[in-house]
Design an enzyme around this catalytic site. Structure first.
Site, PDB file in Angstrom:
ATOM      1  N   ASP A 130     -36.296 -11.081 -48.743  1.00  0.00           N
ATOM      2  CA  ASP A 130     -35.091 -10.490 -49.319  1.00  0.00           C
ATOM      3  C   ASP A 130     -35.307  -9.021 -49.704  1.00  0.00           C
ATOM      4  O   ASP A 130     -34.349  -8.291 -49.925  1.00  0.00           O
ATOM      5  CB  ASP A 130     -34.696 -11.248 -50.601  1.00  0.00           C
ATOM      6  N   GLN A 174     -31.840 -17.950 -53.497  1.00  0.00           N
ATOM      7  CA  GLN A 174     -30.459 -17.479 -53.427  1.00  0.00           C
ATOM      8  C   GLN A 174     -29.953 -17.109 -54.821  1.00  0.00           C
ATOM      9  O   GLN A 174     -30.132 -17.863 -55.777  1.00  0.00           O
ATOM     10  CB  GLN A 174     -29.579 -18.566 -52.788  1.00  0.00           C
ATOM     11  N   LYS A 192     -27.289 -18.950 -43.243  1.00  0.00           N
ATOM     12  CA  LYS A 192     -28.686 -18.559 -43.008  1.00  0.00           C
ATOM     13  C   LYS A 192     -29.436 -19.654 -42.259  1.00  0.00           C
ATOM     14  O   LYS A 192     -30.193 -19.387 -41.321  1.00  0.00           O
ATOM     15  CB  LYS A 192     -29.368 -18.235 -44.350  1.00  0.00           C
TER      16      LYS A 192
HETATM   17  N1  L34 Z   1     -31.387 -14.028 -52.609  1.00  0.00           N
HETATM   18  N2  L34 Z   1     -29.101 -13.908 -52.756  1.00  0.00           N
HETATM   19  C1  L34 Z   1     -30.234 -13.623 -52.091  1.00  0.00           C
HETATM   20  N3  L34 Z   1     -30.234 -12.926 -50.924  1.00  0.00           N
HETATM   21  C2  L34 Z   1     -29.067 -12.506 -50.389  1.00  0.00           C
HETATM   22  O1  L34 Z   1     -29.076 -11.772 -49.263  1.00  0.00           O
HETATM   23  C3  L34 Z   1     -27.874 -12.818 -51.021  1.00  0.00           C
HETATM   24  N4  L34 Z   1     -26.633 -12.477 -50.502  1.00  0.00           N
HETATM   25  C4  L34 Z   1     -25.554 -12.102 -51.413  1.00  0.00           C
HETATM   26  C5  L34 Z   1     -25.461 -13.213 -52.490  1.00  0.00           C
HETATM   27  N5  L34 Z   1     -26.751 -13.706 -52.921  1.00  0.00           N
HETATM   28  C6  L34 Z   1     -27.905 -13.503 -52.233  1.00  0.00           C
HETATM   29  C7  L34 Z   1     -26.097 -13.061 -49.405  1.00  0.00           C
HETATM   30  O2  L34 Z   1     -26.739 -13.747 -48.621  1.00  0.00           O
HETATM   31  C8  L34 Z   1     -24.351 -12.077 -50.491  1.00  0.00           C
HETATM   32  N6  L34 Z   1     -24.776 -12.761 -49.283  1.00  0.00           N
HETATM   33  C9  L34 Z   1     -23.941 -13.061 -48.190  1.00  0.00           C
HETATM   34  C10 L34 Z   1     -24.403 -13.716 -47.061  1.00  0.00           C
HETATM   35  C11 L34 Z   1     -23.572 -14.013 -45.991  1.00  0.00           C
HETATM   36  C12 L34 Z   1     -22.250 -13.669 -46.032  1.00  0.00           C
HETATM   37  C13 L34 Z   1     -21.770 -13.018 -47.148  1.00  0.00           C
HETATM   38  C14 L34 Z   1     -22.602 -12.722 -48.218  1.00  0.00           C
HETATM   39  C15 L34 Z   1     -21.361 -14.033 -44.879  1.00  0.00           C
HETATM   40  O3  L34 Z   1     -21.803 -14.653 -43.934  1.00  0.00           O
HETATM   41  N7  L34 Z   1     -20.067 -13.655 -44.930  1.00  0.00           N
HETATM   42  C16 L34 Z   1     -19.099 -13.983 -43.906  1.00  0.00           C
HETATM   43  C17 L34 Z   1     -18.014 -14.899 -44.452  1.00  0.00           C
HETATM   44  C18 L34 Z   1     -18.550 -16.078 -45.175  1.00  0.00           C
HETATM   45  C19 L34 Z   1     -17.460 -16.981 -45.739  1.00  0.00           C
HETATM   46  O4  L34 Z   1     -16.664 -17.482 -44.930  1.00  0.00           O
HETATM   47  O5  L34 Z   1     -17.384 -17.165 -46.977  1.00  0.00           O
HETATM   48  C20 L34 Z   1     -18.461 -12.685 -43.421  1.00  0.00           C
HETATM   49  O6  L34 Z   1     -17.942 -12.666 -42.300  1.00  0.00           O
HETATM   50  O7  L34 Z   1     -18.441 -11.708 -44.175  1.00  0.00           O
END
Ligand code: L34
Length: 299
Positions: A124, A101, A57
């Site tokens: 959010d 988060q 982010k």
């Molecule tokens: N307050 N908490 C709040 N807001 C959110 O919107 C989230 N979420 C979830 C968990 N807690 C939160 C996220 O940001 C899940 N989440 C999230 C954000 C980004 C990614 C996955 C989940 C992401 O970038 N995933 C990548 C891989 C990341 C890695 O290498 O671990 C992808 O390509 O899916």
């Protein structure tokens, strides 16, 4: 064995297009003499996955021209102290969006914390004001992950109208708002939507009928090929770390679907990683710019 090769729903690609659009809009906003949008992130404790997500982010903010600051608090932080920080950020006119988060340490009640965020800064979309307004079709901040799913369906012209959609997982963050968005009578909705969860008696009975199957249960491999209809559109929101000594980081990411057997029947499918995850981050950028512009809740 089927030789079906599904179309890939490329969240990495669509997310980068959205970030470009936000970047352009943010620079237009600046050239009108406004200050840069600012996102305040709060991270409580040392959850490794949370650090990765918050890192993504922060990086996206930099890329699109949004200022961001991350307050890192220890695991032992009391709910009172956390709320005091939020109250300070609520009053800070330089801060447009506030994001706590999740998950939070177990001694903290997440809803109490979310409710203490000014709903006009709740980028959010978790505050009851925003959830309530989503439910009745009023302007609001929309939870980033389901909003990202809606963008993916739109980008690939996969209209949910009159489709049977099954959502597996009823969380406040993903499953529940996704089901609401898909069932509303508007341009992006009009689906017939079923929500399944851990109390569902016979999961396959529901999933097998889905034209669009959205899986956000947090259970690796929950959905397998025999549970899916031929030609279904599969949105896998799962983000599970599986120990893998051959992987550089010591783990690999898998979704809630058994990818190979589900892909063998799907017409479209999101990969993990590179599907819904990057969209979550991109939609947060969009919401933060909306907050800076006071576009959802005019002053
Ligand atoms: N307050 N908490 C709040 N807001 C959110 O919107 C989230 N979420 C979830 C968990 N807690 C939160 C996220 O940001 C899940 N989440 C999230 C954000 C980004 C990614 C996955 C989940 C992401 O970038 N995933 C990548 C891989 C990341 C890695 O290498 O671990 C992808 O390509 O899916």
């Amino acid at each position: 064995m089927s030789s079906n090769i599904p179309n890939i729903i490329d969240g990495q690609h669509v997310a980068s297009l959205i970030r470009e659009e936000v970047s352009q809009d943010a620079s237009d906003w600046l050239s009108l003499g406004n200050r840069a949008p600012k996102l305040q992130v709060i991270l409580v404790g040392g959850n490794q996955a949370s650090k990765v997500y918050v890192g993504a982010k922060t990086k996206a903010c930099e890329e699109v021209g949004i200022l961001s600051e991350t307050l890192m608090l220890p695991d032992t932080t009391s709910e009172k102290i956390l709320k005091d920080h939020i109250a300070r950020f609520n009053d800070d006119e330089e801060i447009d969006g506030i994001l706590v988060q999740l998950p939070l340490p177990s001694h903290i009640t997440p809803l109490a914390v979310i409710e203490s965020i000014d709903h006009r800064k709740d980028v959010d979309g978790f505050h009851p004001m925003n959830v309530g307004r989503l439910t009745i079709g009023q302007p609001c901040y929309r939870s980033c992950t389901p909003a990202g799913i809606m963008e993916l369906l739109k980008y690939y012209s996969l209209s949910p109208k009159s489709k049977d959609v099954v959502v597996v997982g009823a969380s406040n963050i993903v499953g529940s708002p996704a089901a609401i968005m898909l069932s509303r009578e508007n341009e992006e909705g009009k689906a017939t939507t079923t929500i399944c969860h851990k109390y569902t008696r016979d999961l396959t009975r529901h999933t097998i009928g889905a034209d669009i199957l959205i899986v956000a249960a947090g259970v690796p491999g929950l959905i397998t090929g025999p549970m899916v209809k031929e030609g279904a559109i599969i949105i896998d929101v799962g983000m599970n770390r599986i120990a893998d000594p051959t992987a550089q980081r010591g783990y690999r990411l898998v979704g809630d679907c058994d990818y190979d057997s589900v892909a063998a029947k799907a017409s479209w499918i999101t990969p993990v990683p590179g599907g819904v995850g990057p969209m979550t981050v991109a939609m947060l950028m969009k919401n933060t710019l909306l907050a800076a512009k006071k576009a959802v809740y005019p002053a």
